[in-house]
Motif scaffolding. Structure first.
Motif, PDB file in Angstrom:
ATOM      1  N   GLY A 135      12.494  -2.711   8.191  1.00 53.78           N
ATOM      2  CA  GLY A 135      12.345  -1.522   7.943  1.00 53.78           C
ATOM      3  C   GLY A 135      11.981  -0.433   9.258  1.00 53.78           C
ATOM      4  O   GLY A 135      11.969  -0.980  10.272  1.00 53.78           O
ATOM      5  N   PRO A 136      11.874   0.630   8.886  1.00 54.50           N
ATOM      6  CA  PRO A 136      11.926   1.317   7.464  1.00 54.50           C
ATOM      7  C   PRO A 136      13.327   1.630   6.970  1.00 54.50           C
ATOM      8  O   PRO A 136      14.174   1.734   7.732  1.00 54.50           O
ATOM      9  N   TYR A 144       0.827  -1.031  -0.041  1.00 54.69           N
ATOM     10  CA  TYR A 144       0.099   0.054  -0.050  1.00 54.69           C
ATOM     11  C   TYR A 144       0.796   1.403  -0.032  1.00 54.69           C
ATOM     12  O   TYR A 144       1.922   1.339   0.743  1.00 54.69           O
ATOM     13  N   ALA A 145       0.513   2.156  -0.753  1.00 52.31           N
ATOM     14  CA  ALA A 145       1.242   3.504  -0.782  1.00 52.31           C
ATOM     15  C   ALA A 145       0.687   4.572   0.089  1.00 52.31           C
ATOM     16  O   ALA A 145      -0.464   4.792   0.393  1.00 52.31           O
ATOM     17  N   THR A 146       1.733   5.381   0.786  1.00 45.43           N
ATOM     18  CA  THR A 146       1.440   6.277   1.653  1.00 45.43           C
ATOM     19  C   THR A 146       1.903   7.550   1.017  1.00 45.43           C
ATOM     20  O   THR A 146       2.570   7.671  -0.036  1.00 45.43           O
ATOM     21  N   ASP A 147       1.297   8.693   1.191  1.00 45.16           N
ATOM     22  CA  ASP A 147       1.554  10.042   0.890  1.00 45.16           C
ATOM     23  C   ASP A 147       3.143  10.530   1.054  1.00 45.16           C
ATOM     24  O   ASP A 147       4.050  11.047   0.446  1.00 45.16           O
ATOM     25  N   GLN A 148       3.645  10.164   2.352  1.00 45.47           N
ATOM     26  CA  GLN A 148       4.899  10.728   2.723  1.00 45.47           C
ATOM     27  C   GLN A 148       5.759   9.666   3.752  1.00 45.47           C
ATOM     28  O   GLN A 148       4.947   8.706   4.032  1.00 45.47           O
ATOM     29  N   ARG A 149       6.936   9.961   3.803  1.00 39.66           N
ATOM     30  CA  ARG A 149       7.725   8.807   4.726  1.00 39.66           C
ATOM     31  C   ARG A 149       7.280   8.915   6.151  1.00 39.66           C
ATOM     32  O   ARG A 149       7.478   8.107   6.836  1.00 39.66           O
ATOM     33  N   ASP A 196       4.216   9.029   7.297  1.00 43.09           N
ATOM     34  CA  ASP A 196       3.419   8.270   7.571  1.00 43.09           C
ATOM     35  C   ASP A 196       3.536   6.687   7.788  1.00 43.09           C
ATOM     36  O   ASP A 196       3.118   6.050   8.508  1.00 43.09           O
ATOM     37  N   ILE A 197       4.861   6.453   7.393  1.00 40.98           N
ATOM     38  CA  ILE A 197       5.379   4.925   7.486  1.00 40.98           C
ATOM     39  C   ILE A 197       6.017   5.109   8.910  1.00 40.98           C
ATOM     40  O   ILE A 197       5.690   4.080   9.509  1.00 40.98           O
ATOM     41  N   LEU A 198       6.661   5.953   9.067  1.00 38.05           N
ATOM     42  CA  LEU A 198       7.111   6.276  10.425  1.00 38.05           C
ATOM     43  C   LEU A 198       6.195   6.056  11.594  1.00 38.05           C
ATOM     44  O   LEU A 198       6.094   5.419  12.623  1.00 38.05           O
TER      45      LEU A 198
END
Length: 283
Positions: free
Chosen positions: A212-213, A187-192, A194-196
């Motif tokens: 990861g990350p 799944y794609a996030t808008d920005q890094r 968001d993953i953190l």
């Protein structure tokens, strides 16, 4: 969640335009049931069906629609992955509660959980990536944007696209001894960031964070891999929406030595990333 019955749930990310992009169905094991591609027109669907029927790949034929789309034509790669293509789809119709502030979004950004924007790609495993490449080019008309070429001449991985995204499907070499297996869905996030944030959410909820990350060298993707409770690998990624605008794009070829260096940066690739797939291999 768009719908649910006694055996299945139809899911979408908040900016997926279709009724669903992921269907979860109760089963005795894990893995991928089938992979669906929407064609660009009824005429494109007819052309693809003709090309598949004229190929030497296994044809499964037409199936009735799903709550999210109309009739679909199914076929199978040499490794047991089932694919389908369709044209008629059900666009997601938001409710007043789900109405976005910006009318060009599919639905409201709900900010619940990791809240990725959309489905991005998936990675399948095969014992012969070159043969899988022939399948993708023949049956789906895919282009290969990046690939790994091993010293012994085998292809270690290929990244495919049927549009201007750098890839919507990847296939890497099976090292676990299985057949028809899934490596991961992304799944794609808008920005890094968001993953953190998602990493903290997974931690708080006891979700296994595999790695990861970090940042991949191939495709430039900033990523986080987790295993959902049943064992399927799920990736959150940023930069998965890189575009190829050059009509004469040449495939980027990575050597075995370059691949052995691991990620662009971050920790060394862990062993389970090369061996874990679903369904698990019976021993």
């Amino acid at each position: 969640m768009s719908a649910q019955d006694a055996t299945s749930a139809w899911l979408r990310a908040w900016d997926d335009y279709e009724f669903h992009t992921l269907k979860l169905t109760r089963h005795h094991t894990t893995g991928v049931g089938h992979i669906g591609y929407r064609c660009s027109s009824p005429e494109a669907l007819a052309r693809r069906v003709a090309a598949i029927e004229a190929s030497d790949f296994k044809v499964l034929g037409w199936v009735d629609g799903d709550p999210g789309h109309g009739r679909a034509f199914r076929f199978e790669d040499p490794f047991g992955h089932v694919f389908e293509i369709y044209w008629e789809t059900v666009h997601y119709a938001h409710s007043d509660r789900d109405r976005p502030a910006l009318k060009n979004n599919a639905s409201r950004f709900h900010h619940t959980g990791a809240a990725p924007r959309r489905l991005d790609h998936l990675n399948l495993l095969s014992s012969d990536v070159a043969e899988f490449r022939r399948f993708m080019v023949t049956c789906l008309g895919s282009r290969v944007t990046e690939m790994i070429e091993l010293d012994n001449g085998r292809i270690g991985g290929c990244w495919f696209t049927v549009n201007n995204k750098t890839y919507d499907l990847a296939c890497t070499e099976e090292h676990g001894g299985g057949a028809g297996r899934l490596h991961h869905v992304t799944y794609a996030t808008d920005q890094r960031e968001d993953i953190l944030r998602a990493a903290d959410i997974f931690l708080e909820n006891g979700v296994h964070i595999e790695t990861g990350p970090h940042k991949h060298a191939i495709q430039n993707t900033f990523f986080l891999y987790v295993w959902e409770p049943a064992g399927n690998r799920v990736e959150l990624a940023n930069a998965g929406a890189r575009l190829i605008l050059a009509p004469d794009w040449e495939t980027v070829v990575w050597t075995e030595a370059e691949r052995r260096r691991g990620q662009a940066w971050g920790l060394k690739t862990i062993e389970t990333f090369h061996t874990h797939g679903t369904p698990p291999v019976k021993t």
